[in-house]
Design an enzyme around this catalytic site. Structure first.
Site, PDB file in Angstrom:
ATOM      1  N   GLU A   1       0.848  -1.189   0.000  1.00  0.00           N
ATOM      2  CA  GLU A   1       0.000   0.000   0.000  1.00  0.00           C
ATOM      3  C   GLU A   1       0.888   1.245   0.000  1.00  0.00           C
ATOM      4  OE1 GLU A   1      -3.434  -0.723   2.271  1.00  0.00           O
ATOM      5  OE2 GLU A   1      -4.326   1.206   1.814  1.00  0.00           O
TER       6      GLU A   1
ATOM      7  N   GLU B   1      -2.067   0.485  13.366  1.00  0.00           N
ATOM      8  CA  GLU B   1      -3.222   0.918  12.578  1.00  0.00           C
ATOM      9  C   GLU B   1      -4.516   0.670  13.336  1.00  0.00           C
ATOM     10  OE1 GLU B   1      -3.698  -1.274   8.950  1.00  0.00           O
ATOM     11  OE2 GLU B   1      -4.973   0.281   8.074  1.00  0.00           O
TER      12      GLU B   1
ATOM     13  N   HIS C   1       1.278   2.969  11.623  1.00  0.00           N
ATOM     14  CA  HIS C   1       0.285   3.852  11.010  1.00  0.00           C
ATOM     15  C   HIS C   1       0.127   5.034  11.966  1.00  0.00           C
ATOM     16  CE1 HIS C   1      -1.890   1.867   7.727  1.00  0.00           C
ATOM     17  NE2 HIS C   1      -2.855   2.758   7.847  1.00  0.00           N
TER      18      HIS C   1
HETATM   19  C1  BGC Z   1      -5.182   2.789   4.709  1.00  0.00           C
HETATM   20  C2  BGC Z   1      -5.697   3.830   5.644  1.00  0.00           C
HETATM   21  C3  BGC Z   1      -6.595   4.699   4.839  1.00  0.00           C
HETATM   22  C4  BGC Z   1      -7.760   3.829   4.524  1.00  0.00           C
HETATM   23  C5  BGC Z   1      -8.883   4.529   3.860  1.00  0.00           C
HETATM   24  C6  BGC Z   1      -6.328   1.946   4.324  1.00  0.00           C
HETATM   25  O1  BGC Z   1      -5.999   0.917   3.518  1.00  0.00           O
HETATM   26  O2  BGC Z   1      -4.128   2.081   5.237  1.00  0.00           O
HETATM   27  O3  BGC Z   1      -4.847   4.371   6.516  1.00  0.00           O
HETATM   28  O4  BGC Z   1      -6.914   5.915   5.331  1.00  0.00           O
HETATM   29  O5  BGC Z   1      -7.380   2.682   3.815  1.00  0.00           O
HETATM   30  O6  BGC Z   1      -9.968   3.870   4.034  1.00  0.00           O
END
Ligand code: BGC
Length: 930
Positions: free
Chosen positions: A499, A782, A803
């Protein structure tokens, strides 16, 4: 200190890290003052400044004297710089130190002159690029597994040229489609990594300016060499199968080296990329951001980048191919580069239950492995796998999803020394090594054999926090590490899995924390420019990730509250911190577009049925559906809509657009009314009735101004739910940065209870901020429970251990515990020229120290609570206010007595002592009776 004036200690231009290679003809100038008592008199206010500018090209030196009390971002006083122009400049200021912060009854005195500093313009015109963009003559793709058709094998480009006369100055201007490293005569140029960095390449391509004077060999053959890999340009981005070649399917380099001799004083082009260059495939077989790098030393050609030292020229080098010149604007970036900023040594080398060799670096971080030295026979392969956590004692790679995060080295028989992979980075605390073990008879693996090289955008650290609570200090350190890990050319969500994208919501909520910890104005301002370009391309919708690599999915491009609100809220934060109204100007039309494209219901609030990310990842949301939070996503969006509309009105005021200001004020109040109609009962209760809904309503001021009772009721309700949750956090991305501010609002004493905020912050039950700390976390996770209490990794797809979004709580720590806040209202002056000092101790904290390097100098606030045996407590505080700024100080006892004890203080060191009472019952009781 010179005769009662402080010393000038830093001089900088715009937000540029060095002053070499600015893309501005009239760069704004800033300087700071030394703030400690030996350098700064009390209550010192600048009254004028002098700038002396030496135009080296003409030899003229001119002085400019301006009456002004400002030393941050002052306008360029001279005629504009021309392309490549290098000038020297120094500053002297005049001011007085009065008997009070505002009086100028002291004797006026000049500061000493600052040192001379240089500022140099970059190549400001497109036509000054004489170089051609070049690449290999054939595609160097490497067929791989079924998921992906090919990687780009990195390529090497080089050119030999003569230099007969020593120049006064030599500059290399260089960029790439992909990522590059350049060498002059075998020496690496600069210490940047992953240059030119990631921008929306179709719109903006950054180039670097290097001073290469001391690398040239006079009277000999020189070699300029460049190695280019796919990077973000052509490599895989976006999760799963991802998108490859989003920006283009040919990688290449563009460079020109210019010298200047003192006799002619004109730039002379010495060498430039063109079809006379040679190219060859790199021995790096593949290098992907997600997947890692494979380096085959057997294919290495010694001295490939230093031709004159080569005895034999390999015939396999071929003529380079010219590509069309990039359509994008070429620009010298104000953003500091990515660098290796620290080496971390292993803390432990051990065997996993299945017999694998594992190394623990004791810190989750971003970067790559540095092998200090290693000899292995020809053909031997060393494989390095990276992960953030262990699960069941083995490397926990599942959260990486489709990122292989694996580097391999195939040995040639010659020893490797100080080797690092070139064009990749990983998020890791642990590595697994296959092909190197502590038991190896020769060159065994020890803690001295390797280091983790920490990489991030190299900004200046500006903020520090420390308290009497070690867990809180670790939490703060974790926030800082997550910032360092994710400020990697762009503000990214996470650094380890497939990502690593510029998710807009994450930086929207984290902006105030980041602005305190690091001088991130250049970094974020640069990224905002991409945001505006990408937003235009998307017809006014702010993309959820910037650079926008998802216009074709996998997620639809639709307006999203909280995320898209970044176009309003981040420039506002930058303005508050840096005093720079540039981002407000540059983003203003994007702000209006954002408000225009939001799909609305009849009441002007968000259309109710559309998909919303809402309070993303609150702890109640199931592992497989992070948007299914306790708080209705539309309520979250609507609360934000009122807040951003009000903020646009404030922006309009700063930009002197009175009609817009009035229009958006009225619009915001109309929306606030609609919000009340929709969500707030006559009693003051909020329909959402969750921690996030109540906190947003209170912090964004969504009750009627006069409705004191309604606000108190909502606060009491929040109090109830916080106690009912046993002080566990119930918020996601949207609620986390407002929950503690809501609990510490200045409301009637019965309704506001700051001790609840402290109890929540200091809890380590799951979910809470300190739960990860209790589990040994070294970065912000996260999810509140990325690692479950059972020691298993959370089964959700979104389970990163690095995160920063939930770390947005650090802003509260700086402001409320530490007591340092910029004043975002009419009483303040942005950029910390006039700021607030209001520490509010609570919980069982007995001391805190917070420091911030403002544009004026260091602000330092340190307090402690001393107890005598008889239960009487004393609050002691020392405060440093830098020259040319003032602070509004409010001590805790004054606040509790409800007195208007605000005191304006000027620069200098201040000491306070007063009787102290706890702000309420400690610990507050949960409403769970067992
Ligand atoms: C990310 C997040 C992001 C989100 C949005 C994720 O995959 O890691 O931090 O804001 O998607 O929905």
């Amino acid at each position: 200190m010179s005769g009662g004036a402080p010393a000038i200690c830093d001089v900088w231009f715009e937000h540029h890290p060095t002053g070499l290679g600015l893309h501005e003809r009239s760069p704004r100038i800033s300087w700071r003052y030394k703030a400690d008592s030996s350098h700064a008199p009390s209550n010192w206010i600048q009254t004028s400044y002098e700038v002396e500018i030496n135009r080296r090209t003409s030899g003229n030196t001119q002085a400019f004297k301006v009456a002004s009390d400002e030393n941050v971002l002052i306008p360029w006083p001279d005629t504009p710089l021309s392309s490549r122009e290098n000038v020297a400049l120094r500053i002297r200021a005049r001011g007085t130190s009065g008997s009070t912060p505002r009086s100028t009854d002291g004797k006026a005195a000049n500061t000493e002159w600052s040192d001379w500093v240089a500022v140099e313009a970059a190549l400001l015109e497109r036509q000054e690029w004489a170089a051609d963009l070049i690449t290999s003559s054939t595609r160097t793709g490497l067929p791989l597994d079924g998921e992906r058709t090919e990687y780009f094998r990195p390529i090497r480009l080089r050119k030999a040229f003569d230099v007969n006369k020593k120049p006064e100055q030599a500059r290399l201007y260089i960029t790439a489609l992909g990522v590059y490293v350049a060498y002059l005569n075998g020496t690496r140029i600069g210490d940047e990594h992953m240059a030119p960095g990631w921008t929306s390449y179709q719109h903006r391509l950054q180039y670097q300016t290097f001073d290469v004077g001391n690398l040239l060999r006079i009277g000999e053959v020189n070699t300029l060499a460049i190695e280019v890999a796919e990077g973000w340009y052509a490599g895989r981005v976006v999760w799963g199968k991802g998108v490859t070649c989003f920006y283009g399917d040919e990688i290449g380099a563009l460079a020109q080296l210019e010298v200047r001799h003192s006799d002619t004083n004109k730039p002379e082009l010495t060498v430039k990329t063109d079809e006379t260059w040679q190219w060859l495939e790199s021995p790096i077989q593949s290098s992907g951001i997600y997947d890692g790098e494979v380096y085959d030393c057997q294919q290495e050609e010694s001295n490939w980048n230093n031709v004159s030292a080569q005895t034999e020229t390999s015939s396999s080098w071929q003529a380079a191919k010219k590509l069309p010149f990039p359509d994008a604007t070429l620009l010298a970036s104000p953003c500091p580069p990515v660098k290796v900023t620290e080496l971390v040594r292993p803390t432990r080398i051990f065997q996993s239950p299945s017999g694998k060799t594992l190394v623990d670096f004791g810190q989750n971080l971003v970067g790559k492995i540095l092998i200090h030295s290693l000899s292995r026979p020809r053909g031997h392969t060393l494989t390095i796998r990276h992960a953030e956590v262990l699960e069941h004692g083995e490397l926990g790679t599942r959260p990486l999803r489709c990122a292989k995060a694996t580097d391999s080295i195939i040995f040639s028989g010659s020893p490797l020394a100080q080797y690092m992979p070139q064009f990749t980075f990983h998020g890791f605390r642990y590595i697994e090594l296959d092909g190197w073990a502590p038991s190896d008879p020769s060159d065994p693996l020890t803690v001295d054999s390797i280091s983790a090289a920490v990489m991030h955008t190299d900004m200046r650290r500006t903020g520090y926090f420390e308290s009497s609570n070690e867990s809180l200090n670790r939490l703060h350190s974790n926030v800082t590490w997550s910032l360092r890990s994710n400020f990697f050319s762009i503000p990214s969500d996470c650094p380890q899995r497939d990502e690593r994208l510029g998710w807009t919501g994450d930086i929207q909520v984290f902006g105030p924390t980041a602005s305190f910890l690091y001088d991130s104005a250049g970094f974020m301002g640069n990224w905002m420019r991409d945001l505006i370009s990408d937003q235009k391309e998307a017809g006014g919708i702010v993309p959820m990730v910037v650079p926008d690599v998802m216009p074709n999915g996998p997620w639809p491009c639709v307006a999203q509250a909280v995320w898209d609100d970044v176009v309003v809220l981040l420039p506002w934060t930058l303005y508050q911190w840096s005093r720079d109204d540039g981002p407000l100007r540059e983003c203003y039309s994007g702000m209006l577009d954002h408000l225009r494209v939001i799909p609305r219901a009849d009441d002007g609030l968000w259309e109710t049925e559309m998909w919303k990310l809402g309070d993303w990842l609150d702890p109640a949301a199931p592992s497989d559906n992070p948007a299914l939070a306790m708080t209705d996503g539309t309520l979250v969006a609507d609360a934000y809509l009122v807040h951003v509309t009000r903020t646009v009105a404030k922006v309009a005021s700063v930009l002197s657009k009175p009609e817009d200001e009035k229009r958006f004020q009225q619009e915001a109040e109309r929306l606030a009314k609609a919000f009340r109609h929709k969500y707030i009962a006559g009693s003051g209760l909020v329909v959402g009735d969750t921690q996030t809904a109540l906190a947003l309503t209170l912090v964004f001021g969504l009750h009627e101004d006069t409705d004191v009772a309604g606000r108190a009721l909502a606060a009491a309700r929040l109090d109830k739910w916080v106690r009912a949750a046993d002080f566990k956090v119930s918020t996601g991305f949207a609620g986390t940065n407002v929950i503690l501010p809501a609990l510490s609002l200045d409301l009637p004493a019965s309704a506001s209870n700051i001790q609840l905020a402290y109890k929540m912050l200091l809890s380590d039950k799951c979910p809470s901020w300190l739960y990860p700390v209790s589990q040994g976390a070294t970065t912000i996770w996260e999810r509140w429970d990325s690692m479950l209490p059972s020691g298993e990794i959370n089964p959700g797809e979104m389970t990163s251990f690095n995160h920063y979004a939930l770390g947005s709580v650090a802003a509260w720590m700086h402001e409320v515990i530490g007591g340092l806040a910029s004043l975002d209202d009419d009483t303040g002056i942005p950029g910390w020229k006039k700021f607030k000092v209001r520490p509010r101790p609570g919980g069982d904290l007995t001391r805190a120290k917070t420091e911030y390097l403002s544009g004026y100098g260091w602000i330092k606030c340190k307090w402690e609570i001393l107890s005598t045996g008889s239960g009487v407590k004393t609050f002691k505080m020392s405060l440093t206010v830098p020259p040319n700024s003032t602070a509004v100080v409010l001590l805790p006892n004054a606040e509790q007595k409800g007195e208007d004890e605000e005191v304006l203080v000027g620069s200098g060191e201040h000491h306070y002592e007063c009787a102290y009472e706890d702000p309420g019952e400690w610990p507050p009781k949960s409403s769970i009776p067992f």
